[in-house]
Design a protein around this motif. Structure first.
Motif: not given
Length: 269
Positions: A61-72, A125-135
């Motif tokens: 599993d590749f674990k991807v956290p969102n480390e931004r407060d204003d972007a997904a 490559t994974w590409t979000a169809d919607g909002k993606g990983i939100e803050p």
């Protein structure tokens, strides 16, 4: 009478000064602990579901956290190690994400189950169809890999994380032995000792992988964005608990020292 009042006020003033210093020291210690520990759970990382034995197969599993407060996070690119090409790479569908598998010709063909293989997967490559990983959230991206090499103890994957504001974070720096962790470390998969039954590992990995995706087809999954709270991650929760207990221990220790000093001064007064 006046001397008695002055003497009675002195311990109180001392106690106030001691308490102020205790609060300041505790705050500094707490900030230091959190500052040092914060980067530990902000990296893109890779972990196996079970064992990743040399010569066998594994689901990782590749674990991807969102480390931004204003972007997904809207895109993840994982480059597989060119020095140890893998003949079999299959992504598991992730709700809300499309996946593309890129294959390339190998300079040195591989032999797998008696067959010669002249190409291998070099990027997923994974590409979000919607909002993606939100803050405030993270996402796991599973891959079935094999056969894992037997002539190394680890595999280094270089990953690119793209945000909705077009910022790209390159997790590509390789950790050097004896040096501090780099600012943007590449995900590293540690390999365990080889087992006798490589086929059992392959079957287990295949059972955990839902569907097969070839290098020329984009597998589109459900349009629902998978949101998973970071607090639900067991390892992350354990790390956070340990840090909180550490800070609490510092507070209790410093408070105990302050109480002892105060009590001693009162006895002296």
């Amino acid at each position: 009478m006046q001397a008695s009042r002055t003497a009675s006020r002195t311990p109180s003033r001392v106690a106030t000064r001691v308490a102020t210093r205790v609060v300041a020291a505790t705050a500094v210690a707490g900030v230091a602990v959190l500052a040092l520990s914060a980067p530990a759970f902000a990296h893109v990382s890779v972990q196996p579901e079970g064992a990743a034995a040399k010569g066998g197969y594994a689901v990782v599993d590749f674990k991807v956290p969102n480390e931004r407060d204003d972007a997904a996070t809207t895109k993840l690119e994982v480059n597989l190690p060119a020095d140890h090409p893998l003949a079999s790479v299959m992504p598991q569908p992730v709700p809300g994400w499309s996946v593309k598998v890129t294959r390339s010709k190998l300079a040195k063909p591989l032999t797998m189950h008696g067959e010669k293989i002249d190409e291998a997967v070099t990027k997923v490559t994974w590409t979000a169809d919607g909002k993606g990983i939100e803050p405030g959230y993270f996402q796991k991206f599973p891959l079935s890999l094999g056969a894992l090499p037997e002539d190394t103890d680890k595999l280094v994957f270089k990953a690119l994380q793209t945000y909705s504001d077009k910022e790209v974070v390159r997790w590509i720096e390789v950790q050097q032995e004896g040096q501090e962790e780099p600012e943007n470390p590449a995900p590293v998969l540690e390999l365990s000792a080889a087992t006798d039954d490589h086929h059992g590992a392959a079957d287990d990995a295949s059972d955990k992988t839902e569907g097969k995706t070839d290098g020329k087809t984009d597998g589109k999954a459900d349009a629902t964005t998978g949101k998973t709270a970071a607090a639900a991650d067991t390892k992350g929760g354990s790390d956070t608990t340990a840090r909180v207990l550490g800070v609490v221990g510092i507070v209790i220790g410093v408070a105990g020292v302050a109480y002892g000093v105060l009590a001693g001064r009162r006895r002296t007064a």
